[in-house]
Design a protein around this motif. Structure first.
Motif, PDB file in Angstrom:
ATOM      1  N   PRO A  36       0.807  -1.226   0.000  1.00 18.07           N
ATOM      2  CA  PRO A  36       0.000   0.000   0.000  1.00 18.07           C
ATOM      3  C   PRO A  36       0.838   1.273   0.000  1.00 18.07           C
ATOM      4  CG  PRO A  36      -0.298  -1.248   2.052  1.00 18.07           C
ATOM      5  CD  PRO A  36       0.453  -2.116   1.119  1.00 18.07           C
ATOM      6  N   VAL A  73       2.022   1.646  -3.561  1.00 17.49           N
ATOM      7  CA  VAL A  73       0.888   1.932  -4.462  1.00 17.49           C
ATOM      8  C   VAL A  73       0.541   3.413  -4.377  1.00 17.49           C
ATOM      9  CG1 VAL A  73      -1.612   1.621  -4.716  1.00 17.49           C
ATOM     10  CG2 VAL A  73      -0.131  -0.370  -4.561  1.00 17.49           C
ATOM     11  N   THR A  74       0.488   3.925  -3.157  1.00  9.89           N
ATOM     12  CA  THR A  74       0.167   5.349  -2.992  1.00  9.89           C
ATOM     13  C   THR A  74       1.225   6.213  -3.657  1.00  9.89           C
ATOM     14  OG1 THR A  74      -0.735   4.746  -0.852  1.00  9.89           O
ATOM     15  CG2 THR A  74      -0.510   7.084  -1.282  1.00  9.89           C
ATOM     16  N   PHE A 103       0.742   5.992  -7.325  1.00  8.76           N
ATOM     17  CA  PHE A 103      -0.502   6.655  -7.718  1.00  8.76           C
ATOM     18  C   PHE A 103      -0.297   8.162  -7.864  1.00  8.76           C
ATOM     19  CE2 PHE A 103      -4.321   9.027  -6.516  1.00  8.76           C
ATOM     20  CZ  PHE A 103      -5.208   8.568  -7.468  1.00  8.76           C
TER      21      PHE A 103
END
Lengths: 213, 516
Positions: A139, A142-143, A146
Motif C-alpha cells: 500500500p 501503491v500510494t 498513484f
C-alpha cells in the motif's frame, strides 16, 4: 547513474521503473524468507498438520495486518512514503540476519508450551516484525506510484505483478540454486543482502529525485 | 462497485485461491511423491500464474467497451471450471502418456492466473481515485484478500481435508466460484436476461455436482501410475485426512502421499515383499532390547515384528498421521498391535516428541524413515536429530533406521555414534560394538513368535533364520568416514537438496556448504 534525469516513458518515470525493479527484488527476498522460515519453524515446532496450519496462517495474518498498517501510513508525503519503504526493507533485513537463531531459541524456551493453544501466539510473536513490514510495503508503494500515474488500477497491477513475479522467480532460485549450493543460513544472508541493497538504492535514488513529479 | 462488496469478493477470492493452492500441493505432491523440490516448484507456478494474470487481466480492462464486473465474473467462472475439470481430464490423459503431466503445471498457471487478476481488477473498480484514499482502500482490499487466504489453511487444510476427499473439495470450490460469478454477473450492467443467465449457471452447478464422481474415478491412481495404470492398480483402501492421503494397493502395499511406505507383511521368508527380514536383524544387534521406541508406524508390520519379540517388554510408537491406525485396523494380524498393552501409540511429530521427552530412555530406537529426498526428511536424518535421539538411548542402546540407499545417512551416523553397521538399506549405530556371538544371536532369534509359535523353528522359516543368524554385520565407522560424502545437517539439508544433484558434479565443491 550520476546523470539521473526525470523521464517519462509510457506513463512511468525512470524513478518508477527503478522502484519497480527494487520491488521485484523485495518479492524475491520475501519468498526466500517465507520458504526458509517455514522450514526452520517446522523443524522447531513440528511438521504435523496442526503446526503447519498455524505457521502458514499466522504468516499470512501478519502480512494482512501489515497491509492495514501500511494503508494507515499511506497519507504521508512522497518523501515519507519512500522513507517508510526504506525503513521496512531495513527492518526485514535486520530481522532476517538474526531470524534462524532467534526462532530456534524461542522454540527451545517454549518447548512445552508450543503443542497447545500457545503456538499461534508464539509464532505470531516471532514473525510480527517482518510480516508486518512485508505486508505494509504494497500500500505504501501503491500510494507513491498513484501520485505519479493517477491510476489506481495501473499502480496496483504494476506493483502486484512485479512483486509476485519476483516471488515466483525467488521461489525457483531458493530451492533450485540457493539450497543446492548453500545452506539455510547462507540463503537468509542472500535475502538480507537484497533488503539492504533495496534500501540503499532507494535511498540514493530518492535523494536524486525532485520533490514533485 | 462499493468498497464493501469488493472487500467481500477479495476475501472469498483469497480463500478460494489458497484453498486451490493447498489442493494443488496435494495433487502434484502426490505425483512427485513429496520430493523436496515439489513445494518450491508448485509455489513458483502459482506465483507466475498470479503475476501474469494480474498483468494481462488488467490489460483486458483497458480495451474499449469492457465491463469489468462481467470480466471478473467470467474469470471466476472459467477458473472454477478449469480447476474442476482440468485435473481429472489431464490425469486420464496421463494414462496414455506420462508426458501429459506437463499439462498439470499449465493448468495450475492458468487457474491461478485467472484468479490472480481479481485483486487488481477489484482495486480498479472499488478504490477511490482520491489521493488520500488510495493507500488505505488498497490496503483494506489487500488485507481482505490475505485474511481470506489466512482462513484457507484453517478451513480447507485443517477442517475440510479431514471431512472430505480431494475431489469433493475441488467440487466445492468450483461451486463457490460459480455462485460468486453468478452473483457478479447478475449485478453487472448489460448482462443477458436474468432468466437466461440463471438457467446457464444452474445447469453448470447441477452438472458439476452430478459428474464429479464419474470424472474423478481412479483420479489418484491415474496420477500415481500414469501410463502403467490398469485395473490391477486400483486401490484396495484409500484414506484422506488432514495429514495426507494414504492408499493401499492390491498387493497390500501402503503409499503415503504417493510414496511407497511399506507393506502389510511380517513373513521374512517367501512373501518378503517389504524386506521385513531387516527388522528381524535387531536380534543380531542388541543383546536384550526391553524398551523400544518406534518413530513412524506406517503399516505397523515392523512394530508387529518387534511386539512378537519376547525380549520386548514395552514399546512406544510415535506416528504423525492417525490415518495409519484406521488402515491397520483392517489387517487382523497387525491390528492386534493397537490393543497390545505393552504398546503405547502417540500421535505426534517424532522430532518434537524426542525434544520434549529427553528423559525417556530406550534400548532400541527404530525408524523406517521415508525416502531421503522427500520434503523435510532432514528433520529425521540430520546430525542434530541423531544427537537428540542418541540422548534417548540407554547404555549399549542401538539406533536402527532406513537410509533409503543414501550413503550420506550412514556417513552422518558415523559422526554421532562410535560404531556403525548396515543391513540391507538400513543402518544400525551405537556407542557399543556390534559383537553378539552366534550363540547369542541364535538365542535371540528363537525369541521371535508369529501367531504365538516360535518363528524360526518352523520348517518354513528355519533356513531364513540360519541366514540371518550368520549374517555378517561389518564395522563401517572408520571406513565410511574416509569417504567423500555429505554430513547431513539441519542447516545444509543435504539429503533433500544436495546429495543427488551434486553427485552429477563430483569434482566441484559448493560454496558455503558444510561438506567434510
Amino acid at each position: 547513474m550520476g546523470s539521473f534525469k526525470q523521464t517519462n516513458t509510457g506513463g512511468f518515470s525512470f524513478m518508477t521503473r527503478i522502484l519497480s525493479l527494487l520491488f521485484f527484488c523485495s518479492g524475491v527476498s520475501a519468498i526466500i524468507y517465507q520458504i526458509v522460515w517455514q522450514r526452520v519453524l517446522f523443524a522447531s515446532f513440528g511438521t504435523d498438520i496442526e503446526s503447519i496450519t498455524i505457521i502458514v496462517s499466522v504468516f499470512m495474518l501478519g502480512l494482512g495486518l501489515g497491509s492495514l498498517i501500511g494503508g494507515a501510513m499511506s497519507n504521508a508525503s512522497e518523501k515519507k512514503l519512500i522513507n517508510y519503504f526504506i525503513f521496512f526493507e531495513v527492518s526485514i533485513g535486520l530481522f532476517g540476519l538474526i531470524s534462524i537463531p532467534l526462532i530456534e531459541y524461542v522454540s527451545h524456551l517454549t518447548l512445552h508450551l508450543s503443542g497447545g493453544w500457545w503456538l499461534p501466539f508464539i509464532v505470531f510473536a516471532i514473525l510480527v516484525i517482518p510480516t508486518f513490514a512485508m505486508g505494509a510495503t504494497l500500500p505504501v508503494l501503491v500510494t507513491y506510484l498513484f501520485k505519479q500515474t493517477k491510476s489506481v488500477g495501473n499502480s496496483v497491477t504494476r506493483l502486484y505483478y512485479i512483486n509476485t513475479l519476483g516471488s515466483a522467480i525467488g521461489c525457483l532460485v531458493t530451492v533450485g540454486i540457493l539450497f543446492v549450493i548453500g545452506t539455510r543460513q547462507s540463503t537468509i544472508y542472500a535475502a538480507a543482502f537484497l533488503n539492504f541493497l533495496i534500501a540503499f538504492l532507494t535511498f540514493i535514488y530518492s535523494r536524486k529525485k525532485p520533490a514533485t513529479v | 462497485m462499493t468498497l464493501r462488496l469488493a472487500l467481500i469478493i477479495s476475501l472469498i477470492a483469497g480463500f478460494v485461491s489458497i484453498s486451490m493452492e493447498i489442493v494443488w500441493f496435494s495433487i502434484l505432491g502426490y505425483m512427485f511423491k513429496g520430493h523436496a523440490f515439489t513445494f518450491g516448484a508448485v509455489l513458483s507456478l502459482v506465483l507466475f500464474g498470479i503475476a501474469f494474470g494480474a498483468k494481462y487481466g488488467y490489460r483486458a480492462v483497458n480495451k474499449p467497451g469492457v465491463n469489468v464486473l462481467q470480466l471478473i465474473s467470467k474469470y471466476l467462472l472459467v477458473g472454477g471450471l478449469f480447476n474442476f475439470a482440468g485435473f481429472p481430464v489431464i490425469a486420464w490423459l496421463m494414462t496414455f502418456s506420462s508426458a501429459f503431466a506437463a499439462l498439470l503445471a499449465i493448468n495450475v498457471v492458468v487457474v491461478s492466473g485467472l484468479l490472480g487478476c481479481i485483486f487488481p481488477l477489484l482495486c480498479h473498480l472499488a478504490v477511490s481515485q482520491q489521493e488520500q484514499s488510495v493507500g488505505r482502500q488498497t490496503s483494506q482490499l489487500y488485507a481482505a484478500n490475505i485474511i481470506g487466504a489466512t482462513t484457507g489453511p484453517l478451513i480447507t487444510g485443517y477442517i475440510l481435508y479431514d471431512l472430505f476427499s480431494i475431489e469433493q473439495i475441488i467440487t466445492g470450490l468450483c461451486v463457490v466460484l460459480l455462485l460468486l460469478s453468478f452473483m457478479l454477473r447478475m449485478r453487472s450492467a448489460g448482462a443477458a436476461p436474468k432468466l437466461k443467465n440463471a438457467a446457464v449457471y444452474v445447469t453448470l452447478l447441477v452438472g458439476v455436482v452430478l459428474v464429479h464422481n464419474l470424472l474423478y474415478t481412479h483420479f489418484l491412481e491415474h496420477i500415481q501410475y500414469q501410463s502403467i495404470f490398469d485395473k490391477t492398480k486400483v486401490y484396495k483402501h484409500l484414506l484422506h485426512n488432514r495429514s495426507g492421503i494414504l492408499a493401499v494397493d492390491q498387493q497390500d502395499r501402503m503409499f503415503g502421499s504417493g510414496a511407497y511406505d511399506g507393506a502389510f507383511n511380517t513373513d521374512p521368508s517367501e512373501y518378503n515383499i517389504n524386506a521385513v527380514d531387516r527388522i528381524y536383524m535387531v536380534a543380531a544387534m542388541h543383546r536384550q532390547p526391553e524398551s523400544v521406541l518406534v518413530i513412524g508406524l506406517s503399516t505397523g508390520s515392523w512394530a508387529k515384528v518387534l511386539a512378537n519379540y519376547d525380549h520386548v517388554k514395552q514399546m512406544t510408537i510415535i506416528e504423525i498421521n492417525p490415518g495409519y491406525l484406521d488402515i491397520i485396523s483392517k489387517y487382523p494380524e497387525i491390528a492386534t498391535l493397537l490393543t497390545d498393552k505393552r504398546v503405547k501409540i502417540i500421535i505426534d511429530d517424532g522430532r518434537r516428541w524426542l525434544k520434549r521427552n529427553p528423559d525417556q530412555k530406550f534400548d532400541l530406537i527404530v525408524m523406517n524413515t521415508t525416502y531421503h529426498w522427500r520434503q523435510n526428511s532432514t528433520n529425521l536424518l540430520s546430525y542434530e536429530f541423531l544427537g537428540m535421539a542418541k540422548n534417548n538411548l540407554k547404555p549399549n542402546g542401538v539406533m536402527y533406521w532406513n537410509t533409503t540407499k543414501s550413503q550420506d545417512v550412514v556417513y552422518t551416523a558415523a559422526h554421532v555414534f562410535s560404531h556403525v553397521t548396515t543391513y540391507g538399506t538400513l543402518v544400525a549405530a551405537s556407542d557399543s560394538p556390534f559383537n553378539l556371538t552366534e550363540e547369542e544371536r541364535r538365542s535371540n532369534f528363537m525369541k521371535f513368535r508369529r501367531f504365538d509359535e516360535v518363528l524360526f523353528t518352523q520348517e518354513k522359516f528355519v533356513n531364513r533364520g540360519n541366514q540371518l543368524i550368520n549374517m555378517p554385520l561389518p564395522e563401517l565407522h572408520d571406513s565410511i568416514l574416509k569417504q567423500d560424502l555429505w554430513l547431513i545437517t539441519d542447516n545444509n539439508m543435504a539429503a533433500e537438496y544436495k546429495a543427488d544433484i551434486w553427485a552429477i558434479f563430483k569434482n566441484i565443491t559448493p560454496v558455503g556448504a558444510e561438506k567434510k
